[in-house]
Write an enzyme that holds these catalytic residues in place. Sequence first.
Site, PDB file in Angstrom:
ATOM      1  N   HIS A  53       0.830  -1.206   0.000  1.00 41.19           N
ATOM      2  CA  HIS A  53       0.000   0.000   0.000  1.00 41.19           C
ATOM      3  C   HIS A  53       0.872   1.267   0.000  1.00 41.19           C
ATOM      4  O   HIS A  53       0.646   2.187  -0.791  1.00 41.19           O
ATOM      5  CB  HIS A  53      -0.917   0.008   1.220  1.00 41.19           C
ATOM      6  CG  HIS A  53      -1.596   1.324   1.434  1.00 41.19           C
ATOM      7  ND1 HIS A  53      -2.626   1.768   0.640  1.00 41.19           N
ATOM      8  CD2 HIS A  53      -1.358   2.317   2.333  1.00 41.19           C
ATOM      9  CE1 HIS A  53      -2.998   2.970   1.028  1.00 41.19           C
ATOM     10  NE2 HIS A  53      -2.257   3.333   2.057  1.00 41.19           N
ATOM     11  N   HIS A  78       1.007   4.703  -2.666  1.00 44.75           N
ATOM     12  CA  HIS A  78       1.372   6.103  -2.429  1.00 44.75           C
ATOM     13  C   HIS A  78       2.562   6.604  -3.249  1.00 44.75           C
ATOM     14  O   HIS A  78       2.547   7.750  -3.711  1.00 44.75           O
ATOM     15  CB  HIS A  78       1.647   6.333  -0.951  1.00 44.75           C
ATOM     16  CG  HIS A  78       0.397   6.415  -0.122  1.00 44.75           C
ATOM     17  ND1 HIS A  78      -0.474   7.477  -0.203  1.00 44.75           N
ATOM     18  CD2 HIS A  78      -0.141   5.554   0.778  1.00 44.75           C
ATOM     19  CE1 HIS A  78      -1.488   7.281   0.634  1.00 44.75           C
ATOM     20  NE2 HIS A  78      -1.316   6.114   1.234  1.00 44.75           N
ATOM     21  N   GLU A 126      -6.737   8.835  -0.631  1.00 45.35           N
ATOM     22  CA  GLU A 126      -6.783   7.390  -0.364  1.00 45.35           C
ATOM     23  C   GLU A 126      -7.857   6.683  -1.202  1.00 45.35           C
ATOM     24  O   GLU A 126      -7.620   5.599  -1.721  1.00 45.35           O
ATOM     25  CB  GLU A 126      -7.065   7.112   1.130  1.00 45.35           C
ATOM     26  CG  GLU A 126      -5.952   7.514   2.082  1.00 45.35           C
ATOM     27  CD  GLU A 126      -4.744   6.563   2.070  1.00 45.35           C
ATOM     28  OE1 GLU A 126      -4.712   5.635   1.235  1.00 45.35           O
ATOM     29  OE2 GLU A 126      -3.831   6.784   2.877  1.00 45.35           O
ATOM     30  N   SER A 154      -4.091   0.170  -4.355  1.00 44.41           N
ATOM     31  CA  SER A 154      -3.244  -0.881  -3.771  1.00 44.41           C
ATOM     32  C   SER A 154      -4.081  -2.072  -3.324  1.00 44.41           C
ATOM     33  O   SER A 154      -3.553  -3.008  -2.727  1.00 44.41           O
ATOM     34  CB  SER A 154      -2.450  -0.323  -2.584  1.00 44.41           C
ATOM     35  OG  SER A 154      -3.332   0.153  -1.579  1.00 44.41           O
TER      36      SER A 154
HETATM   37 FE   LIG Z   1      -2.409   5.309   2.830  1.00 45.88          FE
END
Ligand SMILES: [Fe+2]
Length: 296
Positions: free
Chosen positions: A161, A166, A207, A226
């Site tokens: 993730h 990111h 997110e 992700s």
């Molecule tokens: Fe995050």
Amino acid sequence: MATGSGYSPVVPSGDGGVEVELDQDHPGFADPAYRRRRNDIAALSVNWLAGEPVPFVEYTEAEHGVWRIVSHELSRKHEKYACREFLHGREALALPTDHIPQLDEVSEHLVPITGFDYAPVAGLAPLREFYGAFAGRRFFSTQYIRHHSVPLYTPEPDIVHEVIGHANQLASPKFAAVCEEVGRAVGRSERAETLAFLSKVFWFTLEFGVVFEDGSPQAYGAGILSSFGELDVFRKADLRPFDFAAMGSVEYDITRYQPLLYAAESFDRLIDDLMDFYRTYDDEARERLLAASAVA
Ligand SMILES: [Fe+2]
């Protein structure tokens, strides 16, 4: 990820080390070797001091194998479901797909592009520290990887993730600029509720954000991008118009696929709105937004 967290708690173990408290439903809960591994990796960053070299994690071949599977599967889905800006960032960053990169390796790729570097954290970082570091273009990242028994699932954010979600996003100069503004906004947010509101907006944008491109909802949020499972279902969510007052006020459950998402009408509009929001965000912003939305 920070908001709502989902990170397993990291507590002192009494023998000078730390213990990662996995939930009973965690795929690695009954695996003593995995539990030891998690404790050892967490201890590296608990003992790390800013300014020191980032701890090197000697990943096992099995852990690299998990990364290879997830990288491959997510990459295929990104082609279909990711927004163009994320794909451009991914191409520029060119993360390794054959091994888990050390955080220093992520920084080596990312710093020349947008100046963001990666620093270690054992689990959930305090919101103020996590988002505040964005002002200096620093991203705090965990270093562990999910359990090998279910490589395409994790109940908590892991290095997949943090890096595939990111870092690819932060390789976009536009998203990096937005994140820097998030960090500056944190510096102006003295009240806890101001910070909480900001983190919820972050959750529903960087997110779990969605943007329309050529009439189709494409993901730009690191949480969706992700998650092998969420990439299959996010288009079936209740996609609502972009609305900061609503994002900062609605409750969400991090343990399930998001039933409600906010979709920006275009990428340019998304970046403009995010920059305007974070640039002007302070302790009075929440009241201003809520008052404006009540009038509307
Ligand atoms: Fe995050």
